[in-house]
Design a protein around this motif. Structure first.
Motif, PDB file in Angstrom:
ATOM      1  N   GLU A 178       6.167   1.094  -3.547  1.00  0.00           N
ATOM      2  CA  GLU A 178       6.990   0.250  -4.407  1.00  0.00           C
ATOM      3  C   GLU A 178       6.308   0.033  -5.752  1.00  0.00           C
ATOM      4  O   GLU A 178       6.941   0.045  -6.807  1.00  0.00           O
ATOM      5  N   GLY A 179       4.999  -0.138  -5.712  1.00  0.00           N
ATOM      6  CA  GLY A 179       4.256  -0.312  -6.950  1.00  0.00           C
ATOM      7  C   GLY A 179       4.270   0.925  -7.825  1.00  0.00           C
ATOM      8  O   GLY A 179       4.242   0.827  -9.058  1.00  0.00           O
ATOM      9  N   VAL A 218      -2.093   2.088  -8.034  1.00  0.00           N
ATOM     10  CA  VAL A 218      -1.197   3.209  -7.766  1.00  0.00           C
ATOM     11  C   VAL A 218      -1.605   4.376  -8.655  1.00  0.00           C
ATOM     12  O   VAL A 218      -2.250   4.185  -9.687  1.00  0.00           O
ATOM     13  N   LYS A 219      -1.231   5.554  -8.254  1.00  0.00           N
ATOM     14  CA  LYS A 219      -1.471   6.725  -9.095  1.00  0.00           C
ATOM     15  C   LYS A 219      -0.504   6.689 -10.274  1.00  0.00           C
ATOM     16  O   LYS A 219       0.674   6.351 -10.125  1.00  0.00           O
ATOM     17  N   ILE A 220      -1.002   7.028 -11.428  1.00  0.00           N
ATOM     18  CA  ILE A 220      -0.213   7.024 -12.654  1.00  0.00           C
ATOM     19  C   ILE A 220      -0.063   8.466 -13.153  1.00  0.00           C
ATOM     20  O   ILE A 220      -1.031   9.239 -13.139  1.00  0.00           O
ATOM     21  N   ASN A 221       1.131   8.827 -13.568  1.00  0.00           N
ATOM     22  CA  ASN A 221       1.313  10.141 -14.175  1.00  0.00           C
ATOM     23  C   ASN A 221       0.430  10.255 -15.415  1.00  0.00           C
ATOM     24  O   ASN A 221       0.383   9.328 -16.228  1.00  0.00           O
ATOM     25  N   PRO A 222      -0.285  11.364 -15.561  1.00  0.00           N
ATOM     26  CA  PRO A 222      -1.156  11.512 -16.731  1.00  0.00           C
ATOM     27  C   PRO A 222      -0.427  11.272 -18.053  1.00  0.00           C
ATOM     28  O   PRO A 222      -1.017  10.741 -19.001  1.00  0.00           O
ATOM     29  N   ASP A 259      -5.586   8.920 -12.025  1.00  0.00           N
ATOM     30  CA  ASP A 259      -5.893   8.969 -10.593  1.00  0.00           C
ATOM     31  C   ASP A 259      -6.187   7.565 -10.065  1.00  0.00           C
ATOM     32  O   ASP A 259      -6.792   6.737 -10.752  1.00  0.00           O
ATOM     33  N   LEU A 260      -5.767   7.329  -8.837  1.00  0.00           N
ATOM     34  CA  LEU A 260      -6.159   6.102  -8.153  1.00  0.00           C
ATOM     35  C   LEU A 260      -7.481   6.395  -7.462  1.00  0.00           C
ATOM     36  O   LEU A 260      -7.545   6.899  -6.342  1.00  0.00           O
TER      37      LEU A 260
END
Length: 713
Positions: A178-179, A218-222, A259-260
């Motif tokens: 969800e995050g 959370v993982k973030i798109n570059p 990256d997480l």
């Protein structure tokens, strides 16, 4: 800051990928295999209705609550809530706006999900055993944390922390799948990210807290990292412009590549975020040497690096729990700051013998590794009745107003710096904040008990001060209740500009000659009370007033001196000692707070609703709001005690003093109070709601002079 149960066994990266799979399997099993209880019962004939959905726009008992979606944040719907005005903190930060340039201590709340009995109910709850913190003097920053998108610190925590000079941060958190969806929306454009930062800054300023912990787990798109940097940078700039001394702190989670990946140190993968805000909360699975490496990377900002310590001990350095001090020792040696996560471990684990003792024991370990961070008093007037913000009764000037259990951290007074004595032996002297015995004000006091032997007195630390005195004489007033000839004096330590230390004893009432003989060689000065009073409405309390003039000297320490002038013992024997300290007030001699006239207040009743009861009784709910027509003197008002007088038709025209017949309803720290389902017996023709104004010096306006609002029935 993830799920506690699994984190002890699995790596955090594994949790991210397995959580939803586990939940899916559990759900399918639950649906396929009926519960034995459910299988043995017939389906109910009538469906069980869900509880009504919380509607923040409707009047109800004021609560604190988080913001759970970006839509709520974007729409500013919180400001339209009935609860918003009640959630404003009213206590300004006491002391310096800027953090000290030395290792600091940040404490992150994370208490069983947050918004519980200790803080959900803005006007106070009924759980006297609710979680509380009173060791504020050991910390610099407090973060209120919950697993919600936007965690808004309840005003009770902000008021208590600010009183003691501690900054308070809310939390912005994204986690799990969800995050990830929320983060993608947040970072969909730089304009949207900046708008959300503006909403967060607006909330902090409106509610009176000091900034944000940003926790993106959370993982973030570059491609979104640039927008994330813009979000952090814009929020930091807005907070600094709007509130001097405010803070934005980044949690060690997402890297500059999106990256997480928790780094457990400050390095080139997370320093870009550190450079855009006021500090970094380093993940707590760091190894020895990581604090020093982080300090080298931070350079002259090394104190903005907060090395995390998980009190629950989940792979944290040193093991947490009762060995939390091991990590603090390493952090202190490497000259960076520390961030203690989840000190509520003491409360959640129900450690013996009781919460108060276990909490004092645990924080004593922190004090031994760290140092006292906050000094008070620093300004005049200074007032403390030692209230922890919870108790089994509530008193005013020695008279009990209520014997009901309660909790409200906004009521917490300046807390004494009591030294933990461990497990007291039969001959040990004890000092503790006592919630059981009668209080002079509020719900607590400091109790002294023990055995007097060959040395017929003992001293205990109350406060570590930093108060520069000027030309006006200063009055010290305190209340005492004791057994036998047990006496309490106040010891003051002063420091001159030249470094000379002066000790002064404000002696208790008693034989002046015996007092001088006993203490004149132990103190630079011994001063007998200027005035002694025994309030008529109180039972056994004695109020003592002393006056002292020490211009140019700085008060550095306040201690209690517990003694007897005539110990009831023969040589080689011991004597029992018992006394209670009710309050301590320091103010300029002759200064009395002038309350606004009752006619200067405008009071209104709103949202009035009635419910029918039994035997022709009924109940009423309403909001009482008030404001002053004059602006002078309002900064010296601390709170308002709320009472009601139920007037019957027979005594409506009688001149009855409110002091004798009022019913205590609660305490307000904002200029509003919600009355919920107040019982109105038959035969009552009017309700008179009295707002008693109380000052920062602990004094309260007489009820017969207080403003009131009358609701005719």
């Amino acid at each position: 800051m993830l799920n506690r149960l699994l984190r002890a066994f699995l790596k955090r990266e594994t949790l991210i990928s397995t959580k939803n799979f586990v939940l899916l399997i559990k759900t399918k099993i639950f649906l396929l295999i009926p519960s034995p209880i459910m299988a043995s019962q017939k389906s109910p004939e009538l469906p069980i209705s869900d509880p009504p959905k919380f509607d923040p726009s409707q009047p109800s008992n004021p609560i604190s609550y988080p913001i759970k979606t970006l839509q709520e944040l974007e729409s500013r719907s919180y400001f339209d809530s009935f609860h918003y005005p009640f959630n404003k903190s009213t206590t300004p930060l006491n002391g310096d706006l800027n953090l000290p340039q030395k290792p600091r201590l940040l404490v992150c709340h994370d208490m069983a999900g947050g918004y519980l009995d200790d803080d959900k109910w803005v006007q106070g709850g009924t759980n006297s055993d609710a979680y509380a913190i009173w060791h504020w003097y050991l910390m610099d920053v407090f973060v209120y944390f919950s697993h919600n998108l936007v965690t808004l610190p309840p005003p009770s925590w902000v008021n208590a922390a600010h009183k003691h000079g501690v900054k308070v941060l809310g939390t912005f958190l994204t986690e799990w799948d969800e995050g990830r969806i929320i983060s993608d929306q947040l970072l969909s454009s730089i304009e949207y990210a900046r708008m959300c930062a503006e909403r967060l800054a607006e909330l902090a300023i409106a509610l009176g807290f000091d900034g944000w912990l940003i926790n993106m787990e959370v993982k973030i798109n570059p491609s979104e990292v640039a927008n994330l940097k813009a979000f952090v940078n814009h929020l930091t700039d807005l907070m600094h412009m709007s509130k001097p001394g405010s803070l934005v702190i980044w949690y060690d989670s997402v890297t500059v590549h999106g990256d997480l990946a928790w780094q457990d140190q400050l390095n080139d993968k997370n320093k870009a975020f550190f450079d855009l805000c006021d500090g970094i909360f380093v993940n707590y699975t760091w190894k020895k040497g990581f604090p020093k490496l982080s300090a080298d990377i931070a350079g002259d900002r090394k104190f903005d690096v907060y090395m995390g310590i998980d009190v629950f001990g989940r792979n944290t350095f040193g093991g947490g729990e009762w060995t939390t001090n091991l990590a603090l020792d390493v952090i202190r040696k490497d000259d960076v700051s520390a961030a203690i996560f989840a000190p509520g471990w003491v409360y959640e684990k129900k450690l013996p013998p009781d919460f108060q003792t276990a909490q004092n024991r645990w924080w004593d370990l922190i004090e031994k590794s760290w140092e006292v961070r906050q000094s008070y008093p620093t300004t005049i007037p200074f007032y403390s009745d030692f209230d922890q913000g919870r108790g089994h009764h509530f008193s005013l000037d020695g008279r009990e107003l209520s014997n009901a259990d309660w909790c409200n951290l906004s009521c917490q007074s300046f807390q004494p710096l009591l030294e933990f004595s461990g497990d007291p032996g039969p001959d040990a002297t004890q000092v503790f904040v006592n919630l059981e015995e009668e209080s002079y004000n509020g719900g607590g006091n400091v109790t002294f008990k023990g055995i007097l032997g060959s040395i017929p007195y003992f001293t205990k630390r109350l406060f570590q001060a930093k108060l520069l005195l000027g030309d006006p004489a200063v009055g010290f007033t305190y209340s005492v209740k004791s057994d036998g000839n047990s006496l309490v004096g106040i010891s003051l330590e002063f420091l001159s500009c030249e470094g000379e230390i002066i000790s002064v004893l404000l002696a208790s009432h008693g034989d002046t000659l015996l007092t001088m003989n006993q203490f004149s060689s132990r103190f630079s000065k011994v001063i007998m009370p200027h005035r002694i009073t025994k309030p008529e409405s109180s039972d056994g309390w004695v109020v003592q007033e002393n006056i002292i003039a020490m211009p140019g000297y700085t008060l550095t320490e306040i201690r209690a001196v517990c003694y007897k002038l005539r110990p009831e013992m023969n040589e080689g024997q011991t004597s029992e000692y018992y006394a209670v300290l009710g309050h301590l007030l320091i103010q300029y001699s002759g200064h009395n707070l002038q309350f606004p006239l009752s006619s200067s207040w405008i009071i209104e009743g709103q949202d009035v609703s009635w419910k029918a009861g039994l035997d022709e009784s009924k109940s009423v709910s309403l909001t009482i709001v008030w404001r002053s027509k004059v602006g002078d003197g309002l900064n010296e008002i601390l709170k308002y005690n709320i009472y009601v007088k139920k007037t019957s038709e027979e005594d409506a025209n009688l001149d009855v003093k409110l002091q004798d017949v009022q019913e205590f309803l609660g305490v307000a720290f904002v200029e509003a109070f919600y009355v919920s389902e107040l019982l109105v017996p038959s035969g009552i023709s009017a309700l008179k709601f009295v707002i008693q104004v109380c000052g920062v010096d602990g004094t309260c306006e007489p009820l017969d002079d207080s403003p009131l609002f009358q609701l005719n029935i």
